[in-house]
Design a protein around this motif. Structure first.
Motif, short mmCIF file in Angstrom:
data_model
loop_
_atom_site.label_atom_id
_atom_site.label_comp_id
_atom_site.label_asym_id
_atom_site.label_seq_id
_atom_site.Cartn_x
_atom_site.Cartn_y
_atom_site.Cartn_z
N GLN A 179 0.77 -1.19 0.09
CA GLN A 179 -0.05 -0.08 -0.23
C GLN A 179 0.79 1.33 -0.08
OE1 GLN A 179 -2.49 -0.61 3.46
NE2 GLN A 179 -3.44 -2.56 2.49
N ARG B 258 4.13 0.54 -2.47
CA ARG B 258 3.19 0.18 -3.70
C ARG B 258 4.25 -0.82 -4.70
NH1 ARG B 258 3.47 4.45 -7.31
NH2 ARG B 258 4.98 5.30 -6.30
N SER C 128 -2.46 3.53 -14.60
CA SER C 128 -1.32 2.70 -13.96
C SER C 128 -0.87 1.55 -15.10
CB SER C 128 -1.87 2.11 -12.94
OG SER C 128 -2.43 2.92 -11.81
N TYR D 74 3.11 1.18 -11.47
CA TYR D 74 3.57 2.71 -11.45
C TYR D 74 2.15 3.40 -11.45
CZ TYR D 74 4.87 7.00 -12.95
OH TYR D 74 4.88 8.58 -12.97
N ASP D 75 1.88 4.20 -10.44
CA ASP D 75 0.63 5.26 -10.56
C ASP D 75 1.07 6.63 -10.90
OD1 ASP D 75 -1.44 6.47 -9.68
OD2 ASP D 75 -1.90 5.65 -8.00
N GLU E 187 -0.31 9.28 -10.36
CA GLU E 187 -0.82 10.27 -9.40
C GLU E 187 0.43 10.29 -8.18
OE1 GLU E 187 -4.71 9.87 -7.74
OE2 GLU E 187 -5.49 9.40 -10.00
N LYS E 188 0.86 8.93 -8.10
CA LYS E 188 1.86 8.98 -7.05
C LYS E 188 3.32 9.12 -7.43
CE LYS E 188 -0.83 6.23 -3.99
NZ LYS E 188 -0.92 4.89 -3.41
N ASP F 23 7.12 8.48 -8.98
CA ASP F 23 8.06 7.43 -8.26
C ASP F 23 9.14 8.23 -7.65
OD1 ASP F 23 10.07 5.32 -7.48
OD2 ASP F 23 10.77 4.96 -9.68
N LYS G 299 8.17 12.99 -10.24
CA LYS G 299 7.33 13.77 -9.40
C LYS G 299 5.96 13.32 -9.52
CE LYS G 299 9.68 17.92 -9.50
NZ LYS G 299 9.94 19.34 -10.07
N PRO G 300 4.99 13.36 -8.68
CA PRO G 300 3.66 12.82 -8.66
C PRO G 300 2.99 13.58 -9.86
CG PRO G 300 4.00 13.28 -6.37
CD PRO G 300 5.21 13.67 -7.05
#
Length: 175
Positions: A104, A107, A125, A135-136, A138-139, A141, A147-148
């Protein structure tokens, strides 16, 4: 057959390390998704040896336990080794990484063939076909400087999976 499985079967010993929550994904990937037949996992890693000679990582590790195999159970795709703890030590204080935290917060993923695999949610994703990392956008890496809000297609060409090191070509859209 897995090299670790061969080592445990022949030595009848194994060690278990309790990783800290701040363990980097590439460290997890090194020990969890790379074969010891292809990579010297302990090269450049701070490690120690138990009194019987079993290695354990000291880097990112809160505690370790060594166990002597007392029983093996065939689980179809895996062998479950039941062990009696023979040695152990707390190396430092800190919050331990649970599987839920790994999935969570970090990730981290699992390969599609793993019994614990669950398909990721829909959206933009992308999932690594090697280790299951998602890989999301919005978040992003952050551990790799992404950057998000960065779309997968906008990742640098040399970006690699933070868990297993696979290239972008190993990813496919999730959902």
């Amino acid at each position: 057959m897995n090299l670790t499985h061969e080592f445990v079967t022949s030595s009848r010993l194994f060690t278990v390390g309790v990783l800290s929550e701040d363990t980097p994904l590439d460290f997890i990937g090194r020990f969890g998704f790379k074969s010891g037949r292809e990579v010297e996992k302990f090269a450049g890693v701070d490690y120690g040896l138990t009194s019987s000679g079993s290695p354990f990582t000291q880097a990112n590790t809160l505690a370790y336990m060594e166990a002597r195999v007392v029983q093996e159970m065939d689980a179809g795709t895996h062998t479950i080794f039941l062990g009696e703890v023979t040695e152990g030590q707390v190396l430092r204080d800190g919050p331990p990484m649970t599987y839920a935290y790994y999935r969570q917060v970090k990730r981290g993923g699992v390969p599609k063939a793993a019994p614990t695999y669950t398909p990721p949610g829909k959206g933009q994703s992308h999932t690594c076909s090697v280790c299951g990392y998602v890989y999301d956008p919005e978040k992003g890496d952050p551990e790799s400087g992404v950057k998000p809000g960065t779309a997968f297609q906008d990742l640098p060409d040399d970006w690699t999976c933070p868990v297993c090191g696979a290239g972008k070509d190993a990813f496919s859209p999730a959902g």
